[in-house]
Design a protein around this motif. Structure first.
Motif, PDB file in Angstrom:
ATOM      1  N   PHE A  73      36.719  43.540  46.873  1.00 59.61           N
ATOM      2  CA  PHE A  73      37.565  43.918  45.746  1.00 59.61           C
ATOM      3  C   PHE A  73      39.040  43.867  46.132  1.00 59.61           C
ATOM      4  O   PHE A  73      39.884  43.364  45.369  1.00 59.61           O
ATOM      5  CB  PHE A  73      37.189  45.313  45.256  1.00 59.61           C
ATOM      6  N   GLY A  74      39.373  44.377  47.314  1.00 56.12           N
ATOM      7  CA  GLY A  74      40.757  44.358  47.756  1.00 56.12           C
ATOM      8  C   GLY A  74      41.298  42.951  47.948  1.00 56.12           C
ATOM      9  O   GLY A  74      42.422  42.637  47.523  1.00 56.12           O
ATOM     10  N   LEU A  75      40.492  42.076  48.565  1.00 55.15           N
ATOM     11  CA  LEU A  75      40.935  40.693  48.777  1.00 55.15           C
ATOM     12  C   LEU A  75      41.084  39.944  47.456  1.00 55.15           C
ATOM     13  O   LEU A  75      42.036  39.177  47.274  1.00 55.15           O
ATOM     14  CB  LEU A  75      39.934  39.974  49.684  1.00 55.15           C
ATOM     15  N   SER A  76      40.144  40.154  46.536  1.00 55.16           N
ATOM     16  CA  SER A  76      40.242  39.477  45.238  1.00 55.16           C
ATOM     17  C   SER A  76      41.460  39.958  44.459  1.00 55.16           C
ATOM     18  O   SER A  76      42.169  39.157  43.840  1.00 55.16           O
ATOM     19  CB  SER A  76      38.965  39.704  44.427  1.00 55.16           C
ATOM     20  N   MET A  77      41.734  41.269  44.511  1.00 51.85           N
ATOM     21  CA  MET A  77      42.916  41.785  43.830  1.00 51.85           C
ATOM     22  C   MET A  77      44.191  41.274  44.482  1.00 51.85           C
ATOM     23  O   MET A  77      45.169  40.934  43.803  1.00 51.85           O
ATOM     24  CB  MET A  77      42.894  43.320  43.850  1.00 51.85           C
ATOM     25  N   LEU A  78      44.203  41.205  45.822  1.00 51.89           N
ATOM     26  CA  LEU A  78      45.377  40.689  46.528  1.00 51.89           C
ATOM     27  C   LEU A  78      45.645  39.241  46.151  1.00 51.89           C
ATOM     28  O   LEU A  78      46.795  38.847  45.918  1.00 51.89           O
ATOM     29  CB  LEU A  78      45.172  40.824  48.038  1.00 51.89           C
ATOM     30  N   LEU A  79      44.575  38.441  46.059  1.00 52.66           N
ATOM     31  CA  LEU A  79      44.733  37.038  45.685  1.00 52.66           C
ATOM     32  C   LEU A  79      45.271  36.912  44.259  1.00 52.66           C
ATOM     33  O   LEU A  79      46.196  36.128  43.997  1.00 52.66           O
ATOM     34  CB  LEU A  79      43.389  36.319  45.812  1.00 52.66           C
ATOM     35  N   LEU A  80      44.708  37.685  43.325  1.00 57.19           N
ATOM     36  CA  LEU A  80      45.147  37.604  41.932  1.00 57.19           C
ATOM     37  C   LEU A  80      46.578  38.100  41.757  1.00 57.19           C
ATOM     38  O   LEU A  80      47.364  37.515  41.005  1.00 57.19           O
ATOM     39  CB  LEU A  80      44.192  38.398  41.042  1.00 57.19           C
ATOM     40  N   LEU A  81      46.932  39.177  42.459  1.00 54.25           N
ATOM     41  CA  LEU A  81      48.310  39.671  42.379  1.00 54.25           C
ATOM     42  C   LEU A  81      49.289  38.674  42.996  1.00 54.25           C
ATOM     43  O   LEU A  81      50.422  38.531  42.524  1.00 54.25           O
ATOM     44  CB  LEU A  81      48.417  41.030  43.086  1.00 54.25           C
ATOM     45  N   SER A  82      48.854  37.996  44.054  1.00 52.94           N
ATOM     46  CA  SER A  82      49.702  36.955  44.653  1.00 52.94           C
ATOM     47  C   SER A  82      49.912  35.805  43.677  1.00 52.94           C
ATOM     48  O   SER A  82      51.020  35.277  43.550  1.00 52.94           O
ATOM     49  CB  SER A  82      49.065  36.445  45.946  1.00 52.94           C
ATOM     50  N   LEU A  83      48.837  35.426  42.970  1.00 55.10           N
ATOM     51  CA  LEU A  83      48.967  34.359  41.987  1.00 55.10           C
ATOM     52  C   LEU A  83      49.833  34.785  40.809  1.00 55.10           C
ATOM     53  O   LEU A  83      50.477  33.946  40.163  1.00 55.10           O
ATOM     54  CB  LEU A  83      47.577  33.948  41.482  1.00 55.10           C
TER      55      LEU A  83
END
Length: 220
Positions: free
Chosen positions: A47-57
């Motif tokens: 969940f943390g990695l997916s959120m980090l990726l989406l926030l980066s995008l």
């Protein structure tokens, strides 16, 4: 062959098969286990990695995010490669390339696997094309009106949220809804059945009043 030896081999084979089947079953249930938080550590990491990726995008372009990720990966591998080379030079060892096992690993996609996935994808594509043709050519007036209402509602959603924001909300809901539903399954199912009954009743009345509507009861 000794009967005891043969029995031991059969038991070992059965144990290997059972272990293989259980491992396959676990791999199939891995996504379900993640969104249901069976293992909080793994679910939290995903969940943390997916959120980090989406926030980066959301903050940067896709090209920038991809470039930074690949650059970070290269920095890690190059640093580790240099470190192992220095250690081998100091210790005068001949361990070889630190990534030799990964380099020798076959990463090519077998043609059979590729064709299998293409055939599976083609089935879904043809089904989607048939459904789109049915909806946009108004084979069933009620279904086409449903699609029109959904598209009309999505225009308001698109005016408030962009694509990345919707993906972030979807990611949060994906990890938040399943455990809540699992704890309150009975009450939620009652409300869902009530809403489904009300919608079906309303659509049935609407279908009877619409001119030229194709009634499913006759077609079925």
């Amino acid at each position: 062959m000794d009967p005891m030896t043969q029995s031991a081999q059969i038991s070992s084979s059965q144990g290997f098969a059972d272990g293989h089947n259980s491992a396959a079953k676990e791999s199939k249930l891995s996504v379900k286990d993640l969104i249901h938080w069976r293992d909080p550590k793994k679910s939290g990491v995903v969940f943390g990695l997916s959120m980090l990726l989406l926030l980066s995008l959301a903050a940067f372009s896709v090209i920038s995010v991809a470039s930074y990720l690949l650059l970070a990966l290269l920095c890690v591998t190059i640093t580790f490669r240099i470190y192992k080379s220095v250690v081998q030079a100091v210790q005068k060892s001949s361990d070889g390339h630190p990534f030799k096992a990964l380099i020798d690993k076959d990463v090519s996609i077998p043609p059979e696997t590729f064709r299998k996935h293409v055939d599976a994808s083609l089935t879904y594509i043809n089904r989607a094309l048939k459904q789109m043709s049915r909806l946009f050519l108004v084979e069933d007036l009620v279904d086409s009106l449903k699609l029109a209402v959904v598209m009309w509602l999505l225009t308001y959603v698109g005016a408030v949220f962009n694509g990345i924001t919707i993906l972030i909300l979807a990611d949060i809901l994906l990890f938040a809804v399943p455990p809540v539903y699992e704890k309150n399954k009975t009450q939620i199912d009652q409300y869902i059945d009530l809403a489904r009954t009300q919608i079906n009743t309303t659509m049935a009345k609407l279908q009877e009043k619409l001119p030229g509507a194709v009634k499913r009861s006759k077609t079925e």
